[in-house]
Design a protein around this motif. Structure first.
Motif, mmCIF file in Angstrom:
data_model
loop_
_atom_site.group_PDB
_atom_site.id
_atom_site.type_symbol
_atom_site.label_atom_id
_atom_site.label_comp_id
_atom_site.label_asym_id
_atom_site.label_seq_id
_atom_site.Cartn_x
_atom_site.Cartn_y
_atom_site.Cartn_z
ATOM 1 N N TYR A 35 -2.847 -18.153 -2.850
ATOM 2 C CA TYR A 35 -2.745 -19.470 -3.477
ATOM 3 C C TYR A 35 -2.127 -20.492 -2.538
ATOM 4 C CZ TYR A 35 -4.256 -18.184 -8.178
ATOM 5 O OH TYR A 35 -5.000 -17.795 -9.260
ATOM 6 N N THR A 36 -1.175 -20.052 -1.730
ATOM 7 C CA THR A 36 -0.577 -20.958 -0.758
ATOM 8 C C THR A 36 -1.605 -21.409 0.279
ATOM 9 O OG1 THR A 36 1.581 -19.895 -1.017
ATOM 10 C CG2 THR A 36 1.234 -21.210 0.980
ATOM 11 N N LEU A 37 -2.397 -20.457 0.765
ATOM 12 C CA LEU A 37 -3.449 -20.799 1.728
ATOM 13 C C LEU A 37 -4.474 -21.739 1.103
ATOM 14 C CD1 LEU A 37 -4.040 -17.316 3.423
ATOM 15 C CD2 LEU A 37 -2.891 -19.313 4.401
ATOM 16 N N PHE A 38 -4.823 -21.466 -0.145
ATOM 17 C CA PHE A 38 -5.782 -22.330 -0.839
ATOM 18 C C PHE A 38 -5.224 -23.740 -1.003
ATOM 19 C CE2 PHE A 38 -7.589 -24.051 -4.818
ATOM 20 C CZ PHE A 38 -8.941 -24.057 -4.458
ATOM 21 N N ALA A 39 -3.934 -23.831 -1.375
ATOM 22 C CA ALA A 39 -3.305 -25.142 -1.529
ATOM 23 C C ALA A 39 -3.275 -25.896 -0.203
ATOM 24 C CB ALA A 39 -1.888 -24.980 -2.078
ATOM 25 N N LEU A 40 -2.964 -25.188 0.875
ATOM 26 C CA LEU A 40 -2.937 -25.819 2.199
ATOM 27 C C LEU A 40 -4.332 -26.315 2.597
ATOM 28 C CD1 LEU A 40 -0.559 -23.394 4.137
ATOM 29 C CD2 LEU A 40 -0.051 -25.705 3.310
ATOM 30 N N LEU A 41 -5.354 -25.539 2.258
ATOM 31 C CA LEU A 41 -6.727 -25.968 2.567
ATOM 32 C C LEU A 41 -7.090 -27.238 1.801
ATOM 33 C CD1 LEU A 41 -8.664 -22.560 2.631
ATOM 34 C CD2 LEU A 41 -8.131 -24.037 4.576
ATOM 35 N N CYS A 42 -6.573 -27.355 0.580
ATOM 36 C CA CYS A 42 -6.851 -28.562 -0.229
ATOM 37 C C CYS A 42 -6.073 -29.766 0.287
ATOM 38 C CB CYS A 42 -6.492 -28.299 -1.695
ATOM 39 S SG CYS A 42 -7.533 -27.074 -2.509
ATOM 40 N N ILE A 43 -4.843 -29.530 0.735
ATOM 41 C CA ILE A 43 -3.977 -30.622 1.171
ATOM 42 C C ILE A 43 -4.313 -31.097 2.574
ATOM 43 C CG2 ILE A 43 -1.576 -31.213 1.728
ATOM 44 C CD1 ILE A 43 -0.719 -29.329 -0.502
#
Length: 315
Positions: A35-43
């Protein structure tokens, strides 16, 4: 033997619990990591645009700004705010967003409530008649001819009237109202309350989550819309901010030249670091247009999940 067997059983239980705890920790760590990686990809796309707008324009144009800003400056924003028509377009977009969202939320709330009333005359027909417009439409040309025949070309109401009745939002509100206890409406009716009193004093106060959800959707749609401006508006005084962005992205090269000429005598434009480029214009205007929605959205987020879930599932 029984004591020894009991001791072994207890040890096995402790061992199993220990293994279970380790497994749960590993699974939780994996989930949080994903989820952290996914959030970073979105940000990251937003972060990348922001650091490119405040970095040296020559480095940004060559694609050398990737993870952190270099030679930080804010001249890009000062120059973009000088673009002709930008402030007027911002007022138009803000006006259509506030007025359009308010009317859309009001219409969706009232129609969703009325379609949930079993004693409404022709309820099934009108509800189906409204919903069918989600799946079938005449197309852009008939829509344009209709808008022109209604004298809505080059008119501010062209941004407002077509969006007031939104079938998807009506479905959300209707489902939400049907999930609320019927006893509330029945008690108010027994006390002599009319349909409008029930709507304003009973339904609206308990419908804040779903109405906030509708407001988010409607506001984003209004703020991001530019096709209606493209098709219906030729008066520059009615251009929306998104349409300005659309034009400037397509004409970023000539616009950067214009801005540089306007600032030719300024010492701030003496270096390549602050000289406007196609990339700097595009990215800076993008941030200016997107920023209001990014700032407003968190304020409604606490209503969003609750509203969309309650409005989507009956019962």
């Amino acid at each position: 033997m029984s004591d020894k067997a009991a001791g072994l059983a207890v040890n096995n239980v402790h061992t199993n619990n220990k293994h279970s705890s380790i497994t749960e920790i590993l699974i939780s760590a994996l989930i949080y990591t994903l989820y952290t990686l996914f959030a970073l990809l979105c940000i990251f796309p937003f972060y990348s645009i922001i650091i490119n707008t405040i970095s040296a324009n020559d480095l940004s144009a060559r694609g050398e700004i990737v993870f952190y800003p270099q030679q930080i400056h804010f001249q890009n924003y000062l120059d973009v705010f000088k673009i002709p028509g930008l402030w007027n377009a911002a007022v138009v977009s803000l006006g259509r967003t506030l007025i359009g969202t308010s009317l859309t939320v009001g219409a969706s709330a009232f129609l969703g409530f009325m379609f949930s009333q079993e004693d409404m005359w022709g309820r099934k027909f009108w509800y189906r008649f409204t919903i069918i417009t989600m799946f079938f439409n005449a197309g852009i040309i008939p829509w344009y001819l209709t808008m022109r025949s209604l004298h809505l070309t080059n008119h501010f109401l062209a941004y407002i009237l077509p969006t007031i009745v939104a079938p998807f939002f009506i479905i959300l509100v209707k489902t939400f109202v049907e999930s609320t206890p019927k006893e509330l409406q029945q008690a108010a009716s027994i006390d002599g309350a009319g349909i409008m009193t029930i709507f304003f004093k009973v339904i609206l106060p308990i419908s804040k989550p779903i109405l906030a959800t509708v407001a988010i959707f409607a506001a984003v749609d209004q703020w991001n819309s530019f096709q209606d401006t493209l098709l219906l508006v030729t008066d520059s005084k009615l251009y929306s901010l998104q349409f300005i962005l659309y034009n400037y992205i397509n004409q970023a090269s000539s616009l950067s030249t214009m801005v540089n000429l306007q600032n030719a005598g300024s010492t701030a434009m003496a270096t390549l670091a602050t000289k406007q480029t196609t990339t700097s214009i595009r990215m800076t205007v993008t941030i200016i247009v997107v920023a209001p929605i990014l700032l407003v959205y968190p304020l409604f987020q606490r209503f969003f999940v609750k509203g969309i879930m309650i409005g989507a599932v009956k019962g």
